[in-house]
Each structure stands twice: as C-alpha cells, then as structure tokens.
Motif scaffolding. Structure first.
Motif, PDB file in Angstrom:
ATOM      1  N   LEU A  49       0.800  -1.221   0.000  1.00 24.43           N
ATOM      2  CA  LEU A  49       0.000   0.000   0.000  1.00 24.43           C
ATOM      3  C   LEU A  49       0.834   1.272   0.000  1.00 24.43           C
ATOM      4  CD1 LEU A  49      -2.798  -1.027   2.529  1.00 24.43           C
ATOM      5  CD2 LEU A  49      -2.871  -1.062   0.031  1.00 24.43           C
ATOM      6  N   SER A  50       2.126   1.156   0.239  1.00 26.18           N
ATOM      7  CA  SER A  50       2.978   2.350   0.216  1.00 26.18           C
ATOM      8  C   SER A  50       3.324   2.780  -1.208  1.00 26.18           C
ATOM      9  CB  SER A  50       4.266   2.080   0.998  1.00 26.18           C
ATOM     10  OG  SER A  50       5.025   1.034   0.384  1.00 26.18           O
ATOM     11  N   LEU A 121     -10.341  -7.390  -1.289  1.00 27.03           N
ATOM     12  CA  LEU A 121     -10.161  -5.961  -1.041  1.00 27.03           C
ATOM     13  C   LEU A 121      -9.926  -5.701   0.447  1.00 27.03           C
ATOM     14  CD1 LEU A 121     -10.304  -3.111  -2.428  1.00 27.03           C
ATOM     15  CD2 LEU A 121     -12.692  -3.038  -1.670  1.00 27.03           C
ATOM     16  N   GLU A 122     -10.666  -6.410   1.276  1.00 31.96           N
ATOM     17  CA  GLU A 122     -10.499  -6.251   2.724  1.00 31.96           C
ATOM     18  C   GLU A 122      -9.133  -6.758   3.180  1.00 31.96           C
ATOM     19  OE1 GLU A 122     -13.791  -8.448   4.155  1.00 31.96           O
ATOM     20  OE2 GLU A 122     -15.251  -7.277   2.996  1.00 31.96           O
ATOM     21  N   ILE A 123      -8.661  -7.855   2.586  1.00 31.86           N
ATOM     22  CA  ILE A 123      -7.339  -8.380   2.942  1.00 31.86           C
ATOM     23  C   ILE A 123      -6.248  -7.389   2.566  1.00 31.86           C
ATOM     24  CG2 ILE A 123      -5.659 -10.187   2.397  1.00 31.86           C
ATOM     25  CD1 ILE A 123      -7.986 -12.120   2.052  1.00 31.86           C
ATOM     26  N   ALA A 124      -6.384  -6.797   1.366  1.00 33.93           N
ATOM     27  CA  ALA A 124      -5.359  -5.864   0.900  1.00 33.93           C
ATOM     28  C   ALA A 124      -5.229  -4.657   1.826  1.00 33.93           C
ATOM     29  CB  ALA A 124      -5.678  -5.413  -0.522  1.00 33.93           C
ATOM     30  N   GLY A 127      -5.325  -3.745   8.371  1.00 35.40           N
ATOM     31  CA  GLY A 127      -4.283  -3.098   9.154  1.00 35.40           C
ATOM     32  C   GLY A 127      -4.051  -1.645   8.808  1.00 35.40           C
ATOM     33  N   SER A 128      -4.709  -1.139   7.790  1.00 31.73           N
ATOM     34  CA  SER A 128      -4.563   0.272   7.409  1.00 31.73           C
ATOM     35  C   SER A 128      -5.645   1.098   8.094  1.00 31.73           C
ATOM     36  CB  SER A 128      -4.668   0.423   5.892  1.00 31.73           C
ATOM     37  OG  SER A 128      -5.988   0.131   5.461  1.00 31.73           O
ATOM     38  N   PRO A 129      -5.509   2.416   8.116  1.00 31.65           N
ATOM     39  CA  PRO A 129      -6.550   3.259   8.742  1.00 31.65           C
ATOM     40  C   PRO A 129      -7.914   3.146   8.067  1.00 31.65           C
ATOM     41  CG  PRO A 129      -4.499   4.486   8.482  1.00 31.65           C
ATOM     42  CD  PRO A 129      -4.324   3.200   7.740  1.00 31.65           C
ATOM     43  N   THR A 130      -7.940   2.716   6.812  1.00 27.61           N
ATOM     44  CA  THR A 130      -9.217   2.624   6.098  1.00 27.61           C
ATOM     45  C   THR A 130      -9.695   1.181   5.970  1.00 27.61           C
ATOM     46  OG1 THR A 130      -8.015   2.587   3.991  1.00 27.61           O
ATOM     47  CG2 THR A 130      -8.791   4.733   4.771  1.00 27.61           C
ATOM     48  N   GLY A 220      -8.530   3.740  -0.782  1.00 23.52           N
ATOM     49  CA  GLY A 220      -7.299   4.485  -1.014  1.00 23.52           C
ATOM     50  C   GLY A 220      -7.518   5.959  -1.234  1.00 23.52           C
ATOM     51  N   SER A 221      -8.707   6.460  -0.971  1.00 21.59           N
ATOM     52  CA  SER A 221      -9.018   7.861  -1.212  1.00 21.59           C
ATOM     53  C   SER A 221      -8.828   8.684   0.054  1.00 21.59           C
ATOM     54  CB  SER A 221     -10.465   8.000  -1.702  1.00 21.59           C
ATOM     55  OG  SER A 221     -10.722   7.134  -2.790  1.00 21.59           O
TER      56      SER A 221
END
Length: 515
Positions: A49-50, A121-124, A127-130, A220-221
């Motif tokens: 995701l970075s 999509l949820e797996i990807a 752990g992220s804020p979204t 990712g928005s």
C-alpha cells in the motif's frame, strides 16, 4: 420462499455435472474459477500500500475481475434458467420473486467469486486506517456485482430469441471474460516489471470516478472522496435493487416480448428509401444489419476492439489522455472493412441481383449505406468529446477527417473485394462463429489484402497526421486529406466494384452457394 429458490438453484448447478461434454465444460469452468479465486487472494496479500502503482493496480484488477464475474452467468447459459419470465405461471408476488432470484444469484461460482473479490479488497487494506471502509466497499461491491449479473441475465434472455442469438450472447460473454482476465493479468505484469509506472495511476484515477471502480478505489481515497464514494456506492446498490424489483414486476406483466412486425402494416426499411435499385439494396442491407445474428454480433463486438487496444496501450505505459484519439479511427476502420465479403452473406438471395437488370454500382451503393448510417453519426457525435478528453489542441479536424477517411476508404476497398474475391460465408441464421468448411485460404488472403489496401491508401494521411503531432497547424490538412482520400476511394471502389460485380455475377452466385 427464498429457500425454494435456493434449492432450485442448487439443483440447477448439480445438473451441470452430468456425464459427458457438459461435465467436461463444468470442470474446465471450475478450474478457471479456482485459479481466479486463488489469484485474487494471493495478489491481495502481496499488495504494498505504500506504492502508488500497487494501489492503482488493485483498483484496475478489481474492476476488470468484477466485469468478468458480472457476465459469467451468460457464458454458461445457466443464468437464463432463473430468468423472471420462467416463473410467470406460478403466481408469485413480484417483490418476493425479485428477492428470491436475487438471493439465488448469490449461490454459485459467480456469487462466490464476487464475495471473494470483496474479501480480497479487505485483505489488501487490512491493518490500514481505512480497513473498515474496505469492508464496507467490499460488501457493496460484491452485492452490486450480483445484482448487475441479474440485469445482464434479463438482457441476455431478451436478446436470445433464437439458437444463433443465444450462441452470440454466450460468445460475447466469454469474450468479455477473456478481455477482463487479460487486462488484469497485463496490469499485474506491468507492476512487476515497473513498480514506479505512473500510467496505472492515471487509469485507476479515471476508474475511481466511474461506477465501475469507485468502490474498489474508495479505501485508497482521502477522507472526503472516501465518504463520497461509499455514499455513491450505497446509492448505486439501492437504485440497482429498486430497479431490479421494477424489472421483475414488468416482466411478469409482459412475459412474452412483443414483436414490432406483428402489428406492422408497412414495408419497414423499404418505406424509408427511394424507389430505386440502390434504395432497395440499401433497405435489404439495413434489414440484415438490424435483424441478422451475423451482423448483430459484429455490432456488439466492434466497440471491443478499440477498448482492448486502449487498455493494452495504457497498461503498457502509454499516457492515457491521448489514447482517446484511438477509438473512433479503429471503429471506423473495422466498420468499413467488415463489408469486404458482404455479397457472400446474401447466400442464395444473390440470384435476385444476377437475374434483375441491376447496375453493379447500384448494388455497391446499397451495401455501403448501413455502415455509413452507423459510422458517420458516431464519428460526428463523439469526435468532439474524445478530442476534448485527449487534451490535444486543434486535433478535432484531424480526428473527424481520419476517422471518416478510414470508414470511406474501407467501404471503397470492400466494394471491390466483395466482387472480385468473395469467399463462402456462414448461411443466414447461422451462429456468428460458424463458417463453411470450403472457406479455405481464400478467406485469409481476402481479409488480409483488404486490410492492407485500406491502410496503404490512407498512408499519406497518416504521414500528414504524424507531421501534425510536431506542428499543430497540420491537423486541418490531415483532416482534409483523410476525408478527400475516403471520398475518392469510395467513388472509385463503387465504380470498379460495380463493373466487376456485373461481369462476375454468375460466378459469385455459384461461389456463395457453396457455404
């Protein structure tokens, strides 16, 4: 009531495992679905995701796979068995029928794949804020795929009025699946070869602003765009669900599609053309283009060619905005080229042209009318839009002129090749992919030569267009050159093709009857 539909759907799925060719096709479909499922989950775990390109690839792949899943019920022919009109004799209340069919649609390979796409999509984004937004987007995305697939099942059943039409719908659905998987694979390969590719970011940004990709792009928005896309996704799902109920109710009221010709008192297209030989041929050609499955399949497949080219070039690194200059010329080129064997599609009806004292030019003009009526309005209507989206200044005259030039040049070349180098074609009413065994290598040579001749005659225009990319003042010249070339080749092609048609009419009749 829902449990009855679920049991019916399970019984229908079980029937796909009957021994024989059906079982072989089912196993092949399951292997493909399994590969797609495993690929989705594995790719979701590998997303970084970075990296902007990884996030963009996630949107593109999810959109492509979603499109493939949505049309999957049409590719096997099983979806039509759960089409609303099948249940009209049972007296089921429309709302309950819509709910039951919607629930049943979630059972089966497409429903499972839609759920796995949402989970991926949820797996990807885990752990992220979204992450929570990804869960909502995944659920809404999976539901929307299932409902859209039901819409497509209804549309497919409306189009499948004959065996050949059903084959055409199935073939078109399989082609869309192949294109979707190819786009997803090409995107993954592009990211692996160049993780810093900025082109994918542009493609994903465009998809994010469309109903196709807004939910997959939502996690990712930024906060404002995320809320807007989730809200838009929820509204889209609500509208789709409400519309599904209305469609089911409407189909139950009119279970049998009415045909316009059952109450017609006129002569159809023949009422709208001049009372001349060319007008009669034009009317009959228009009848073919609007009702013959062989022609309707072409009308469905033609728009896919520029889409495939745009996606391939975009994922390969070409900047997106200028690619909007590609669809119209490609569409015009293939639309004009398709007429290269138009005489053979008449089959035994060619004897009317042979027996009647008809000028060859009248036959050539009449056959050119349908592509002209289809292509010219499309070019004039969409050229300003595509020119604006391309971001290229002063390109509109060139886009119109080159597109019209390709259409007219293709028709001019086809007017000659269909008279001097025709080859046996599928008979009227046959499937789009059925071809006579006597076709041989003649077909390949005719197709290749007509393609090469069209491109060769347009080469001077292509050269001027290339100059225009270096100096914008040449764009107008390129447009005039393309239009002049097209008009000239069309007139010469009709004259030469008309003479060849009258001279070779008996041979053509003998040749086309071999199919």
């Amino acid at each position: 009531m829902v449990d009855h539909f679920l049991r019916l759907k399970l019984a229908l799925l079980a029937s796909a495992f009957r021994p024989g060719a059906t079982l072989a096709r089912t196993l092949g479909a399951l292997v493909l679905a399994g590969a797609v499922a495993v690929g989705m989950v594995l790719l979701a775990t590998e997303v970084d995701l970075s990296l902007d390109s990884h996030r963009a690839a996630l949107v593109i792949v999810a959109t492509a796979v979603a499109m493939g899943i949505a049309v999957a019920p049409l590719s096997a022919g099983l979806g039509s068995a759960m089409e609303p009109r099948r249940f009209v004799s049972f007296g089921i209340e429309p709302r309950r029928l819509a709910l039951g069919l919607g629930a049943a649609a979630a059972i089966g390979v497409p429903g499972i794949l839609a759920a796995l796409l949402g989970i991926s999509l949820e797996i990807a984004w885990a752990g992220s804020p979204t992450a929570a937004a990804a869960v909502v987007a995944g659920v809404l995305g999976a539901i929307s795929i299932v409902i859209v697939s039901q819409y497509l099942v209804v549309v497919g059943s409306q189009l499948s009025t004959s065996t050949s039409a059903r084959r055409a719908v199935t073939a078109a659905a399989r082609l869309v699946i192949v294109i979707a998987l190819a786009c997803a694979t090409l995107t993954v390969v592009t990211v692996q070869l160049d993780p810093d590719d900025a082109t994918l970011v542009g493609v994903a940004a465009w998809l994010a602003n469309t109903p196709l990709g807004m939910l997959w792009a939502a996690p990712g928005s930024d906060p404002a765009a995320l809320a807007a896309r989730l809200l838009a996704g929820a509204i889209m799902v609500a509208v789709l669900a409400f519309g599904w109920g209305l469609i089911v109710s409407r189909l139950l009221e009119t279970p049998v599609r009415s045909r316009a010709d059952s109450t017609s008192t006129g002569l159809g297209w023949f009422d709208f053309v001049p009372a001349t030989a060319a007008g009669v041929v034009a009317a009959r050609s228009l009848l073919y283009w609007t009702s013959d499955p062989r022609y309707r399949f072409v009308l469905i497949g033609l728009p896919l060619a520029p889409v495939i080219m745009m996606l391939a070039l975009a994922t390969a690194g070409s900047p997106l905005p200028p690619l909007w200059l590609l669809p119209l010329p490609v569409l015009a080129f293939f639309l004009g080229w398709f007429n290269h064997n138009d005489v053979a599609y008449d089959h035994t009806a060619v004897w009317l042209h042979v027996a009647a004292p008809m000028r060859g030019t009248a036959d050539r003009w009449g056959r050119a009318v349908p592509p002209l009526l289809i292509g010219t309005p499309l070019i004039l209507a969409f050229a300003p839009v595509f020119a604006l989206w391309s971001g290229v200044d002063d390109v509109l005259p060139a886009l119109i002129g080159v597109s019209l030039g390709l259409l007219l040049t293709g028709l001019g070349v086809s007017s000659v090749t269909s008279a001097i180098s025709a080859y046996p074609a599928a008979r009227p009413g046959a499937g789009a992919f059925e071809q006579p065994p006597t076709q041989g290598t003649r077909a390949g040579w005719t197709q290749a030569l007509s393609l090469i001749a069209t491109l060769g005659l347009m080469t001077p225009t292509f050269v001027v267009t290339w100059w225009a990319t270096l100096d914008a003042s040449w764009y107008l010249t390129a447009g005039v050159s393309g239009l002049a070339t097209g008009v000239g080749v069309l007139l010469l092609g009709i004259l030469a093709g008309g003479r060849a048609f009258r001279r070779r009419a008996p041979e053509l009749l003998d040749l086309v009857m071999r199919g």
